[in-house]
Design a protein around this motif. Sequence first.
Motif, PDB file in Angstrom:
ATOM      1  N   LEU A 168      90.623 -43.458   7.319  1.00  0.00           N
ATOM      2  CA  LEU A 168      91.428 -42.438   6.651  1.00  0.00           C
ATOM      3  C   LEU A 168      92.522 -41.915   7.576  1.00  0.00           C
ATOM      4  N   ALA A 169      92.172 -41.633   8.840  1.00  0.00           N
ATOM      5  CA  ALA A 169      93.172 -41.133   9.793  1.00  0.00           C
ATOM      6  C   ALA A 169      94.294 -42.134   9.980  1.00  0.00           C
ATOM      7  N   ALA A 170      93.964 -43.421  10.043  1.00  0.00           N
ATOM      8  CA  ALA A 170      95.001 -44.460  10.177  1.00  0.00           C
ATOM      9  C   ALA A 170      95.889 -44.499   8.940  1.00  0.00           C
ATOM     10  N   GLN A 171      95.311 -44.350   7.755  1.00  0.00           N
ATOM     11  CA  GLN A 171      96.095 -44.355   6.516  1.00  0.00           C
ATOM     12  C   GLN A 171      97.033 -43.156   6.453  1.00  0.00           C
ATOM     13  N   ILE A 172      96.567 -42.019   6.951  1.00  0.00           N
ATOM     14  CA  ILE A 172      97.421 -40.826   6.976  1.00  0.00           C
ATOM     15  C   ILE A 172      98.586 -41.040   7.941  1.00  0.00           C
ATOM     16  N   CYS A 173      98.300 -41.561   9.139  1.00  0.00           N
ATOM     17  CA  CYS A 173      99.337 -41.761  10.157  1.00  0.00           C
ATOM     18  C   CYS A 173     100.401 -42.765   9.700  1.00  0.00           C
ATOM     19  N   THR A 174      99.999 -43.759   8.943  1.00  0.00           N
ATOM     20  CA  THR A 174     100.942 -44.801   8.494  1.00  0.00           C
ATOM     21  C   THR A 174     101.556 -44.485   7.137  1.00  0.00           C
ATOM     22  N   GLY A 175     101.223 -43.325   6.575  1.00  0.00           N
ATOM     23  CA  GLY A 175     101.827 -42.924   5.312  1.00  0.00           C
ATOM     24  C   GLY A 175     101.280 -43.642   4.090  1.00  0.00           C
ATOM     25  N   GLN A 176     100.116 -44.279   4.214  1.00  0.00           N
ATOM     26  CA  GLN A 176      99.548 -44.998   3.074  1.00  0.00           C
ATOM     27  C   GLN A 176      98.943 -44.055   2.047  1.00  0.00           C
ATOM     28  N   VAL A 177      98.519 -42.880   2.501  1.00  0.00           N
ATOM     29  CA  VAL A 177      97.956 -41.886   1.592  1.00  0.00           C
ATOM     30  C   VAL A 177      98.564 -40.533   1.900  1.00  0.00           C
ATOM     31  N   GLN A 178      98.541 -39.654   0.908  1.00  0.00           N
ATOM     32  CA  GLN A 178      99.007 -38.292   1.122  1.00  0.00           C
ATOM     33  C   GLN A 178      98.047 -37.564   2.058  1.00  0.00           C
ATOM     34  N   THR A 179      98.583 -36.724   2.918  1.00  0.00           N
ATOM     35  CA  THR A 179      97.743 -35.963   3.841  1.00  0.00           C
ATOM     36  C   THR A 179      96.874 -34.989   3.065  1.00  0.00           C
ATOM     37  N   PRO A 180      95.560 -35.104   3.173  1.00  0.00           N
ATOM     38  CA  PRO A 180      94.683 -34.197   2.413  1.00  0.00           C
ATOM     39  C   PRO A 180      94.624 -32.813   3.034  1.00  0.00           C
ATOM     40  N   ASP A 181      94.188 -31.847   2.237  1.00  0.00           N
ATOM     41  CA  ASP A 181      93.974 -30.489   2.739  1.00  0.00           C
ATOM     42  C   ASP A 181      92.622 -30.364   3.438  1.00  0.00           C
ATOM     43  N   PHE A 182      91.649 -31.127   2.971  1.00  0.00           N
ATOM     44  CA  PHE A 182      90.358 -31.188   3.650  1.00  0.00           C
ATOM     45  C   PHE A 182      89.644 -32.473   3.233  1.00  0.00           C
ATOM     46  N   VAL A 183      88.569 -32.768   3.961  1.00  0.00           N
ATOM     47  CA  VAL A 183      87.812 -34.006   3.760  1.00  0.00           C
ATOM     48  C   VAL A 183      86.374 -33.634   3.379  1.00  0.00           C
ATOM     49  N   VAL A 184      85.744 -34.449   2.538  1.00  0.00           N
ATOM     50  CA  VAL A 184      84.353 -34.215   2.139  1.00  0.00           C
ATOM     51  C   VAL A 184      83.490 -35.408   2.548  1.00  0.00           C
ATOM     52  N   TRP A 185      82.483 -35.140   3.358  1.00  0.00           N
ATOM     53  CA  TRP A 185      81.412 -36.105   3.616  1.00  0.00           C
ATOM     54  C   TRP A 185      80.245 -35.737   2.696  1.00  0.00           C
ATOM     55  N   PRO A 186      79.470 -36.714   2.245  1.00  0.00           N
ATOM     56  CA  PRO A 186      78.415 -36.426   1.263  1.00  0.00           C
ATOM     57  C   PRO A 186      77.202 -35.731   1.860  1.00  0.00           C
ATOM     58  N   GLU A 187      76.286 -35.376   0.980  1.00  0.00           N
ATOM     59  CA  GLU A 187      74.963 -34.902   1.399  1.00  0.00           C
ATOM     60  C   GLU A 187      74.316 -35.957   2.297  1.00  0.00           C
ATOM     61  N   ASN A 188      73.625 -35.509   3.327  1.00  0.00           N
ATOM     62  CA  ASN A 188      72.942 -36.410   4.264  1.00  0.00           C
ATOM     63  C   ASN A 188      73.892 -37.418   4.909  1.00  0.00           C
ATOM     64  N   SER A 189      75.128 -37.011   5.137  1.00  0.00           N
ATOM     65  CA  SER A 189      76.042 -37.901   5.866  1.00  0.00           C
ATOM     66  C   SER A 189      75.706 -37.923   7.343  1.00  0.00           C
ATOM     67  N   THR A 190      74.815 -37.034   7.775  1.00  0.00           N
ATOM     68  CA  THR A 190      74.170 -37.160   9.086  1.00  0.00           C
ATOM     69  C   THR A 190      72.675 -37.010   8.858  1.00  0.00           C
ATOM     70  N   ALA A 191      71.886 -37.735   9.610  1.00  0.00           N
ATOM     71  CA  ALA A 191      70.427 -37.691   9.455  1.00  0.00           C
ATOM     72  C   ALA A 191      69.773 -36.749  10.448  1.00  0.00           C
TER      73      ALA A 191
END
Length: 466
Positions: free
Chosen positions: A182-205
Motif C-alpha cells: 500500500l505504501a508503495a502504491q501511495i508513493c507511486t500515485g497508483q492509489v489515492q492517499t487514504p485518511d487512515f488504514v484498517v487492519w482486521p480483527e486478529n491481525s496480530t496474534a
Amino acid sequence: SVLGVPVWAALMVWLALWYAAVALIISVTRQTRAWGFAGVAAWMGLEWLCARAPWGGFGWGRLAYTAPGTLIDGLFPIISATGVSLVIVVTGFALAWLVWPVVSGERPLTLRSLQRLPIGVVAGLLVISAGGGLLGRMYDPAPDGGEVTVAVVQGNVPGLGLDALGPRYSVEHNHLAETIILAAQICTGQVQTPDFVVWPENSTATDPYTDRHTAQAIRLAVDLVGMPILVGVITNGPGDDERQVTSLWWTPDQSVTATYSKRNLVPFGEWIPVREFFLDLIPDLAYVGRQSIPGTGPGVFDVTVDGRRLQVGFWICYEVAYDATVDDVFLPKDRPGAQVVVEQTSNAWATGSDQIPHQQKITQVRAMESRREILLATTNSHTGWIDSHGVVVYQSTMRASDVQVFTVPLRSHITPAIACRAGFDVASILLPLLGCLGVAVLYFVRRGTRNRLEASPPEAILDDAT
C-alpha cells in the motif's frame, strides 16, 4: 462443526427446543380462530428471546437475514430487521391460512370452495409488502457533504480452522507485507492517499503492549504509510489467564489514542460459559484457551484525521448480529455518532463453511437498515465495500492477500429503523397478541349473543328485531 461435534450437537438441540416451543403454541391454538396471531407472536417472541439468551443469545438466526436481494429489502431502513422478519412471518401465516383448509381436507378443492378462500386478503398482503419494499428503496438520505478515503488490508493467514493464524507472528507479518505494498502504491500515485488504514480483527496474534516484535511490526507499518491504522489485536488481561479482542487507534506519533474491546463474544469460541462445568463435560473445549472478557461502551472513536475531526464507527465480527451493539455506533450516549463505518473480522477459522457468506448477508442488512456504506477488513475472506443499499461493490478473493482503497461519503443521518428499533421490537410481539385478544373478545361477544337468542322466546326475538 469447526468447534467440534459436541458443541455443534448441543447448539442444534438448543435451537431445536426454541422452534419446538413455537410449534407447540401453533398446535395448541390451531383449532381456534386466533391460531395465526398466536403463531406470529410466538415466532417473533422466539427471535427476540433467542437473540438475547442464553450467554448473549444466538441472534444470527433471524428470518430478516434471508431478505437481501428480495422485493422487501427496501423495508429495512424503515422498519428495521425486526419489522422485515415480521413481514416474512405474517406472509407465511397468511399463505398457510389460505391453503390449510384445502391441504388438510377441511374443504374440498372445488370451484365453489376456491371462491370462498381469502385469496384477496393474502394477495393484498403480498402486494403491500412488495410495494412497500420497492418504495423503501427510494429512501436515500443525502450525505453530509464530505468524504473519507480508507484503505482496508487483507493479509491472509497460512492455516485453516483452529490453526488459521499459523506459526507465531505469521499473521502480523502478512498484514505488514500488504501495508508495505500500500505504501508503495501511495508513493507511486497508483492509489489515492487514504485518511487512515484498517487492519482486521486478529491481525496480530499477540499483545503489542507486551510483545515487542508485534509492536515493532505495527510501528513500521504506521511509519511507512504515515497515517493512523485501526489495528485488531488480542490483548492480555484484565485478569490472570484472561484476554480481550481489542481495536487500537495507532497514530503516526506511535501512540494509541483510542481503544475498544469486543462486547459480543462467541460462546464456546472466544469464551466458555460456566467454564469449569463445560470443560469437564467437553475436554476438547480447552482449545479456547484463556477466557475472553467483553468490553463496554460503543465502538465509536472520536479522532483527528488530516487535521479534521472524524467519528469512526466499527463492529468486530460477531457483533454485527446484535442490534444494541449495532445501534450504539450510530446513537452512542456520550459522543456523536459514526460518520464512517468499518467492520473488522477474522472468520478464517470458518473458512470453507457457510458462516462467511452468512455474516456478509447480515452486514448487508446493517448497511440497508442504516443507509450507510460499510467497509470490511477481514484476515482472509470478504474484505471489501458494501454500499448504503446493501450492494456488494467490491469483494476480495477468499484465501488471498489484498489491499484496497475506497472513498465513501460522510453520513450522520439516522434512519427510522435505527431510531425506532425498540418500538418495532415491542410492536412485533404486542400487535399479534392484541390480535389474539381481539379474536377472543369477538368470540365471547358472539357466544353471549347466541346464548341470549337461544334462551329467549320467539316473541322476544321478534320484539328485539322490531
